[in-house]
Design an enzyme around this catalytic site. Structure first.
Site, PDB file in Angstrom:
ATOM      1  N   SER A 192     -37.006   6.591 -91.171  1.00 14.84           N
ATOM      2  CA  SER A 192     -36.968   5.146 -91.107  1.00 14.84           C
ATOM      3  C   SER A 192     -36.698   4.580 -92.518  1.00 14.84           C
ATOM      4  CB  SER A 192     -38.292   4.627 -90.523  1.00 14.84           C
ATOM      5  OG  SER A 192     -38.147   3.335 -89.987  1.00 14.84           O
ATOM      6  N   ASP A 434     -32.518   4.690 -79.992  1.00 14.76           N
ATOM      7  CA  ASP A 434     -33.270   3.980 -81.026  1.00 14.76           C
ATOM      8  C   ASP A 434     -32.504   2.715 -81.406  1.00 14.76           C
ATOM      9  OD1 ASP A 434     -34.619   3.091 -83.286  1.00 14.76           O
ATOM     10  OD2 ASP A 434     -33.864   4.703 -84.576  1.00 14.76           O
ATOM     11  N   HIS A 459     -36.517   6.944 -82.285  1.00 16.12           N
ATOM     12  CA  HIS A 459     -36.720   6.762 -83.716  1.00 16.12           C
ATOM     13  C   HIS A 459     -37.491   7.923 -84.353  1.00 16.12           C
ATOM     14  CE1 HIS A 459     -36.389   3.978 -87.077  1.00 16.12           C
ATOM     15  NE2 HIS A 459     -37.658   4.117 -87.361  1.00 16.12           N
TER      16      HIS A 459
END
Length: 507
Positions: A192, A434, A459
């Protein structure tokens, strides 16, 4: 007196955050980043980090506050936490690498338990494992406390991604020196926001890291590089592909909320219908709560539980004759459990360190313009408004966000050409379900800057712990990533031997 003063300023900062959230009108909360789903982090809190293996050793490094200036205050230091696991380390005199995980916008404790890529592959690589906490999070906070640091305009100016990756470089070099591992290759890994840091680190510090695995890193979600509506377009697509009826129910529910709220006792009706812990003061708080749920289940739609399926089963499985809002509430219960009440601030807690820290980061440099669309979206229109965003940030921190700085400092425009010309050894991994993949790198740039994605992935799924129930496509994705990293390491040692031979001949 100092304790009273600290408490007062702490409450003042929280009040400002709460007030800002309330006066933001109909600006929906930005979807959170983070390698781990919020509910997983909460579970880790309950299960206690102390149960971690004794193989994890915690250290603190005396870190420089400001890496880029030579003012007297620049040399102020703070204690930055890092953790080492040397259980599988083959030693500096072998071909064993150092795998370094970059902590991001939360305490490192969660990553030690929740990230599996390093520990799962350590025996294979005979790797030394290192986890480094991001400055201003967890136990790595200048000025003693997050509130004190963010309250001090001079100190919080050092809360940047550039300072963070410089921290990582300093600690990695310190560890290599400590372990006499000068020639041991370093692979940096992040998910991320941490994935963005890993990719940027490889670009800025190629002499420190041989390569980077950037999992679910939306490095294109800046400065108009990706469509504002990209995130919510994928959320909508995920729901529609899962259940057309679930999608339609959600799409129709927003007008139904407005219809009920317009009644004289409408907010009381909505409060009772959704069992809110406190009576609603405005219908938007309920909408924002639901928006956050739908975003979370799409973003973290991990197997084997698949929370998006869970919420749609609740909506579609409600008893016959249940009205639209009743079905929506059934979806909430299916996902969050049958609770006595539901906190509308569940996803926006001003006293949560991730909320406070990330709010500053988005108000300074990490400006990600995410908004709702019209057309086929299951969400009500709510475009990203930069003017409002700037006004909110100035109200809270007294600073004007720099929406173009990320692309100025790290690159962004014509990124494919730039990466093709001077970058190497970066894996951009994504799952196409995602929503943040809309800002990810989804095609190979060169032979060594590659995109590894799965159609059904979510994700940061590839860097989570391996499970027996993992689907074949996920196992294949991880195997591909490991194979690429092995090829980098193999070539590195070939180059190292060749360089040594040439050095001997020339001498």
């Amino acid at each position: 007196m100092d304790l009273v003063r600290h408490s007062f300023h702490h409450q003042l900062l929280l009040f400002s955050l709460i007030s800002l959230s309330y006066v933001s009108g109909t600006q929906f909360s930005l979807p959170r980043l983070g390698a781990l789903r919020r509910t997983i982090r909460n579970k880790l809190d309950i299960e206690s980090i102390s149960s971690l293996s004794k193989d994890f050793k915690t250290f603190f490094y005396s870190q420089t506050l400001d890496h880029f200036n030579y003012k007297p205050e620049s040399f102020t230091s703070f204690q930055q936490r890092y953790v080492i696991n040397s259980k599988y380390w083959g030693g500096a005199n072998t071909s064993s690498p150092i795998l370094v995980y970059f902590g991001a916008e939360e305490s490192l404790d969660y990553d030690l338990s929740g990230i599996g890529f390093l520990t799962d592959n350590a025996p294979r690589f005979k790797a030394l494992l290192v986890y480094i906490e991001h400055r201003f999070y967890g136990k790595s906070i200048p000025c003693g406390s997050k509130e004190a640091a963010l309250r001090n305009a001079s100190i919080r100016g050092y809360f940047t991604s550039a300072q963070a990756i410089a921290d990582y470089a300093a600690i990695i070099l310190h560890i290599k020196k400590t372990f006499f591992a000068k020639n041991s290759p370093v692979i940096v890994i992040g998910g991320s926001y941490g994935g963005m840091l890993a990719a940027w680190f490889r670009l800025k510090y190629p002499h420190v890291a041989l390569g980077a695995l950037a999992s679910s890193a939306p490095i294109l979600y800046f400065d108009e590089l990706a469509p504002h509506v990209g995130y919510y377009a994928i959320v909508t697509k995920d729901f529609k592909e899962t259940s057309e009826s679930c999608y339609e129910t959600i799409r129709k529910s927003w007008d139904e909320i407005d219809k009920v709220a317009s009644k004289s006792n409408g907010l009381s009706i909505l409060s009772m219908k959704f069992k809110t812990c406190e009576k609603l003061k405005r219908s938007f708080d309920l909408k924002d709560f639901l928006d956050s749920i739908y975003s979370e289940v799409a973003q973290y739609d991990h197997p084997p539980s698949y929370p998006l399926n869970m919420i749609c089963r609740g909506i579609d499985g409600a008893p016959k004759g249940t009205d639209i809002l009743g079905r929506i509430f059934a979806g909430v219960v299916a996902y969050m459990g049958n609770n006595s009440c539901y906190d509308m601030n569940e996803f926006n807690r001003p006293n949560d360190e991730t909320y406070i820290g990330w709010r500053w980061q988005t108000c300074s440099e990490m400006v990600m313009p995410i908004g709702h669309e019209n057309n086929d979206s299951m969400f009500p229109p709510s475009p990203f408004n930069l003017t409002k965003f700037i006004r909110k940030c100035k109200s809270l921190f007294g600073v004007r966000p720099r929406p173009h700085w990320v692309t100025t400092y790290y690159g962004g425009h014509d990124l494919k050409l730039i990466l093709h010309r001077f970058a190497s050894n970066i894996i951009f991994s994504n799952g196409l379900r995602d929503p943040y993949s809309s800002g990810g790198v989804l095609e190979n740039i060169s032979d060594s800057v590659v995109a590894v994605y799965t159609v059904n992935g979510s994700h940061c799924l590839d860097i989570l712990p391996e499970k027996k129930s993992d689907p074949v496509w996920l196992i294949k994705q991880r195997k591909t990533e490991v194979g690429i990293i092995e090829s980098w390491i193999s070539k590195y040692y070939t180059d190292l031997i060749m360089f040594r031979d040439r050095t001997r001949v020339s001498s």
